[in-house]
Design an enzyme around this catalytic site. Structure first.
Site, PDB file in Angstrom:
ATOM      1  N   CYS A  35      25.116  46.484  49.620  1.00 32.80           N
ATOM      2  CA  CYS A  35      26.078  47.283  48.870  1.00 32.80           C
ATOM      3  C   CYS A  35      26.433  46.618  47.548  1.00 32.80           C
ATOM      4  O   CYS A  35      27.164  47.180  46.748  1.00 32.80           O
ATOM      5  CB  CYS A  35      27.327  47.576  49.698  1.00 32.80           C
ATOM      6  N   ASP A  37      28.103  43.884  46.890  1.00 30.69           N
ATOM      7  CA  ASP A  37      29.258  42.993  46.880  1.00 30.69           C
ATOM      8  C   ASP A  37      29.299  42.256  48.200  1.00 30.69           C
ATOM      9  O   ASP A  37      29.223  42.887  49.248  1.00 30.69           O
ATOM     10  CB  ASP A  37      30.582  43.778  46.821  1.00 30.69           C
ATOM     11  N   CYS A  61      29.654  41.698  41.042  1.00 35.25           N
ATOM     12  CA  CYS A  61      29.833  41.824  39.613  1.00 35.25           C
ATOM     13  C   CYS A  61      31.026  40.974  39.156  1.00 35.25           C
ATOM     14  O   CYS A  61      31.698  40.325  39.951  1.00 35.25           O
ATOM     15  CB  CYS A  61      30.044  43.275  39.236  1.00 35.25           C
ATOM     16  N   CYS A 105      36.431  46.161  44.482  1.00 30.58           N
ATOM     17  CA  CYS A 105      36.321  44.702  44.426  1.00 30.58           C
ATOM     18  C   CYS A 105      37.604  44.047  44.930  1.00 30.58           C
ATOM     19  O   CYS A 105      37.564  43.024  45.615  1.00 30.58           O
ATOM     20  CB  CYS A 105      36.047  44.238  42.995  1.00 30.58           C
TER      21      CYS A 105
END
Lengths: 276, 391
Positions: A35, A37, A61, A105
């Site tokens: 995915c 992350d 990211c 995130c």
């Protein structure tokens, strides 16, 4: 380019607490490489039960790295009970905010924290037993419900921005909608009240929206639509031109016309086609 | 800080010669080429010259050139025209790796009663020509295949694909936005019916595109309006941009060898040095059939957005196929179609060069990049196990 705050950039370029603690009191791995992350989080307590050290490793990211860095900074010096109260919104706020599409995130950071605390307490991690709603990204019912409740989310798209759920094949969209509806009906005061519309204002607004937002788009494809009547929250319309004979027009009515009217006029509106 | 610009497949700088030629047509020679006075007439002659310059770059005749506003408009005009002029045919053949200009349009048309075949590609981004042949049917109205891929630079065998379509009397369109100006093209020798190109990919300004329409091809205009472009595209001509594109086309024709020697040399040096100095890095796409200016490299176990932002600190501009840069949650559709594993796709970086890049710039990237990848890998929970993987 993403509009990251200076604080996000600063935490990305100079992340705090990168690494892994040996013999940690709490440890968690969340996310996956698939995915995009993933986060490994470890913490150690001092003799007073306060978090003495916290470290992370992240694949992801800039905002994933910054969120993990921020979370480890926030929990240091807290008791486990205090740390357990940190929400994803707290992490995002610490960073001066995150772009909507990047809110997941901060959710990842909160999940890691929660899971590591469960590990420490020896309590079973509920989420693993929970039903997975989004198969593509492995997001559970509870995770979605919590994101909806804490962030007052009202649409599937918002849920996707916060949890990734629904961002893949889209099969789970109806289930996500059900969760949203469930949470919203529980929250007595939510969603934020819209000003009450008088009938006359409502019809005027529907007419304006059709004229301004909907008919030009339909006309572009050779179709058209006409407002026949408004009965309560039922919007009765007739299709014209290419729409009248098009097999996909039903979908257009639901996915486009109804969605637009719900967005711009009243979320309770239902569009129905009548022959007129 | 002067940027080290290695993102020329996204857009290019306007060449100084192009800008200089354009400037008078904004404020001194602003006449309308359609006007009956000589003030407009002189502009008409410059537009005619630009049309000849573009035709020459493509190996076409000037009347086969239609100026549009961008590559996307050209793609829309071509595909919609093919469907309009073949009302009985409901099938479109395209590929899984097309630019969104074609891909999203085909997805839209699929909801309007058309059947769309998206041809798969192999791990190197290549088409299976047997599969392509089988996809062509009497119901096929148009084939639309890109000449060169914007993300990997992989070149499709367009000449052969066009011939196979022609044998079956199927219209053939190619999105050549990335190919024009980078590899030699001579449409006179080929059986391509329609081709899209875009000015800003070859040092002309943004907002100007080209649709090549082979003589004798039926056409139904996308933009209906005035008599401009022989009634095939209404709207007053964007004269400064058209004139600029003409100069850019002439420059591109002159520099096509430089592109395939000098630029290719820079690209190869960048690519080979990266592969040799950074472990667990790999080129995506067929290295033999590729644009001379493009390389798409994956760095395992790190995420592309992080690489881009760290390069940005040094002024190095590139792009990534990672999910995080797109706003969607999936990595690039091109890399996924190629079956690139997620561990690789998320960490992909595209460098695309131009004739304006220098040896010093390549040295700079080669110097900075290994540390960037190392820094991100030191943060990655996957890296330790990755270090044991030999390749």
């Amino acid at each position: 380019m993403w509009d990251y705050t200076e604080k996000v950039k600063e935490h990305f370029l100079h992340p705090r607490n990168v690494g892994e603690i040996e013999n940690p009191d709490g440890v968690a791995e969340v996310g996956s490489i698939a995915c995009g992350d993933a986060l490994k989080f470890t913490f150690k307590l001092d003799e007073n039960g306060k978090i003495k050290d916290a470290k992370f490793k992240t694949f992801g990211c800039a905002s994933a790295i910054a969120s993990a860095s921020a979370m480890t900074e926030m929990v240091k010096g807290m008791t486990v009970e205090q740390a357990a109260k940190i929400t994803n919104q707290d992490i995002a706020n610490y960073l001066g905010g995150l772009p909507q599409e990047k809110m997941h995130c901060s959710v990842l950071g909160r999940e890691a924290l929660e899971k590591a605390i469960s590990f420490y307490k020896g309590t079973p991690v509920k989420t693993e037993q929970e039903k997975i709603v989004c198969e593509c990204f492995g997001v559970t019912h509870e995770e979605i419900e919590r994101a909806v409740r804490e962030n007052r989310l009202t649409t599937v798209e918002e849920v996707t921005n916060y949890t990734k759920a629904g961002g893949g094949c889209g099969n789970c969209h109806p289930m996500i909608q059900e969760i949203i509806d469930g949470v919203l009906s529980q929250l007595s005061e939510a969603p934020p009240e819209r000003p009450k519309l008088s009938n006359i204002k409502k019809i005027k607004l529907i007419e304006d929206t059709l004229e301004r937002e909907i008919r030009p788009a339909l006309k572009h494809d050779g179709g058209d639509i006409e407002l026949v009547d408004v009965v309560g929250n039922r919007v009765l319309v007739a299709t014209r031109g290419a729409c009248a004979s098009c097999q996909a027009s039903n979908q257009t009515l639901k996915n486009f016309v109804e969605a637009k009217l719900r967005e711009l006029v009243l979320p309770e509106l239902v569009v129905e086609e009548v022959s007129a | 800080m002067k940027p080290v610009y290695l993102d020329n497949n996204a857009t290019t700088q306007v060449a100084p010669e192009v800008l200089e030629e354009m400037l008078p047509y904004f404020h001194e020679l602003y006449g309308n080429p359609s006007s009956m006075h000589s003030f407009g007439g002189q502009v008409m002659r410059k537009v005619r010259q630009a049309r000849e310059q573009v035709a020459s770059l493509l190996g076409a005749s000037p009347e086969e050139i239609i100026f549009t506003s961008c590559g996307t408009e050209s793609d829309n005009a071509a595909i919609r025209s093919a469907l309009a002029s073949n009302p009985d045919k409901k099938h479109i053949v395209t590929s899984r790796v097309e630019h969104p200009a074609v891909r999203a349009l085909c997805a839209h048309l699929a909801t309007q009663g058309y059947r769309v075949t998206e041809l798969p590609v192999d791990g190197e981004g290549r088409l299976d020509m047997e599969q392509y042949k089988r996809a062509l049917s009497p119901d096929t109205a148009i084939v639309s295949l890109m000449w060169a891929n914007n993300e990997t630079g992989v070149i499709f065998p367009i000449e052969k694909a066009a011939e196979m379509a022609r044998e079956r009397r199927i219209l053939f369109h190619t999105d050549a936005v990335q190919a024009v100006g980078k590899i030699p093209i001579n449409l006179a020798d080929m059986r391509i019916d329609m081709l899209s190109a875009s000015g800003h990919k070859l040092h002309a300004p943004k907002g100007i595109g080209v649709l090549y329409l082979r003589k004798g091809t039926k056409f139904s205009p996308f933009m209906v309006g005035g008599h401009q472009e022989r009634g095939r595209r209404g709207g007053t001509e964007a004269t400064p941009s058209i004139i600029g594109l003409g100069v850019a086309a002439e420059l591109a024709q002159k520099k096509i060898d430089v592109e395939n020697t000098y630029v290719k040399g820079l690209r190869d040096r960048l690519e080979n040095t990266i592969l040799n100095t950074i472990p667990n890095s790999k080129v995506n796409g067929d290295r033999l059939n590729r644009l001379p200016n493009t390389t798409n490299i994956s760095f395992e176990f790190v995420e592309g957005e992080g690489i881009l932002l760290m390069m940005d600190e040094y002024g190095i501009c590139a792009s990534s196929g990672s999910a995080c840069t797109s706003g969607s949650l999936q990595p690039s559709h091109v890399l996924r179609a190629m079956g690139i594993p997620f561990t690789m796709a998320h960490g992909s970086i595209r460098f695309s060069l131009s004739v304006y890049n220098t040896d010093e710039e390549i040295d700079f990237v080669i110097e900075k990049l290994p540390t960037i990848i190392e820094t991100l890998r030191s943060m990655s929970p996957y890296w330790k196990m990755g270090a044991n993987v030999c390749r």
